[in-house]
Design a protein around this motif. Structure first.
Motif, short mmCIF file in Angstrom:
data_model
loop_
_atom_site.label_atom_id
_atom_site.label_comp_id
_atom_site.label_asym_id
_atom_site.label_seq_id
_atom_site.Cartn_x
_atom_site.Cartn_y
_atom_site.Cartn_z
N GLY A 1 0.62 -1.40 0.13
CA GLY A 1 0.01 0.07 0.07
C GLY A 1 0.88 1.20 0.03
O GLY A 1 0.33 2.51 -0.21
N GLY A 2 2.34 1.13 0.24
CA GLY A 2 3.05 2.23 0.24
C GLY A 2 3.14 2.76 -1.16
O GLY A 2 3.04 2.18 -2.10
N SER B 1 4.43 -5.25 -12.47
CA SER B 1 3.98 -6.30 -11.95
C SER B 1 4.69 -7.21 -11.31
O SER B 1 4.54 -7.72 -10.38
N MET B 2 5.98 -7.47 -12.13
CA MET B 2 6.78 -8.43 -11.44
C MET B 2 7.69 -7.88 -10.21
O MET B 2 8.13 -8.64 -9.43
N LEU B 3 7.43 -6.54 -9.97
CA LEU B 3 8.12 -5.96 -9.08
C LEU B 3 7.22 -5.72 -7.70
O LEU B 3 7.48 -5.16 -6.82
N GLU C 1 2.12 2.40 -6.70
CA GLU C 1 1.80 1.78 -5.43
C GLU C 1 2.30 0.43 -5.24
O GLU C 1 2.50 -0.32 -6.21
N LYS C 2 2.57 -0.03 -4.21
CA LYS C 2 2.95 -1.17 -3.82
C LYS C 2 1.92 -2.19 -3.71
O LYS C 2 1.09 -2.13 -2.39
N VAL C 3 1.79 -3.22 -4.43
CA VAL C 3 0.41 -4.05 -4.40
C VAL C 3 0.70 -5.42 -3.98
O VAL C 3 -0.29 -5.96 -3.81
#
Length: 224
Positions: free
Chosen positions: A149-150, A172-174, A199-201
């Motif tokens: 969420g970051g 997406s791979m990250l 966003e970090k998902v």
């Protein structure tokens, strides 16, 4: 701290950096008027994206003389870490932070981003990067540092379609996802900024961090 106080303290910080710049190269900008626009105003341009990030620690990657990190820290009140591998610059920044009495809120990390990711993984809610690397490399460097969420907020002077496409191919791979792109013209009427937020998902499919410098020298390719 209200924004008027944040502005005042940021200007005092800018004065200390410009004075130190006479002895040590911290910034190419020496004019006070130009520095107001290209360091302070430019730093605050990313506030809308930063304020939408979840509560928690803030990190400024490749912070140099402390921009946008210090003005953002003062405007948001977040616990802040300024990250840069040039120890001489960070020593000067530390001295300025102590003189202003904000050293408890804003600290420095004198080392590489990959080293920070090993010692403090998933410990930041929001990160900024200004004039540091291509978007794809920034995604790789930021992913292991961010909580789920970051948000990573990138300041770009020029963003080509090719650079954006490269980042979209590996996001997406990250475990990252593009959430916004916004273009801004600064008050000088000639300086354009593109603010790109991710966003970090989820978890990265690649083991991170890779060795120091790999993100820039050997960019990731999309997995088949």
């Amino acid at each position: 701290m209200d924004f008027a106080r944040a502005e005042n303290t940021s200007r005092r910080y800018l004065d200390l950096i410009l004075e130190a710049n006479k002895r040590t190269n911290l910034t190419r900008i020496t004019s006070r008027e130009e520095a107001e626009i290209l360091h302070l105003e430019d730093s605050w341009v990313g506030l809308p994206e930063i304020n939408r990030a979840p509560a928690g620690r803030y990190g400024d990657l490749g912070s140099g003389g402390g921009f946008p990190g210090v003005p953002i820290a003062l405007a948001t009140g977040r616990e802040t870490v300024l990250v840069d591998s040039v120890k001489k610059k960070m020593a000067i920044v530390d001295s300025a932070l102590d003189e202003l009495g904000i050293g408890e809120q804003v600290s420095t990390y004198r080392g590489r981003i990959e080293e920070l990711a090993l010692s403090q993984p998933q410990s930041f809610s929001v990160l900024t990067a200004r004039a540091l690397a291509r978007l794809g490399a920034l995604l790789e460097l930021a992913s292991p540092l961010l909580v789920k969420g970051g948000v990573l907020v990138c300041y770009k002077a020029q963003l080509s379609e090719e650079e954006l496409k490269e980042a979209r191919c590996v996001e997406s791979m990250l475990g990252m996802r593009l959430i916004s792109i916004r273009e801004v013209m600064l008050s000088d009427g000639e300086t354009k900024r593109t603010i790109v937020a991710f966003e970090k998902v989820g978890k990265s499919l690649v083991k991170l961090p890779r060795r120091i410098g790999a993100a820039q020298r050997n960019p990731l390719k999309p997995q088949k």
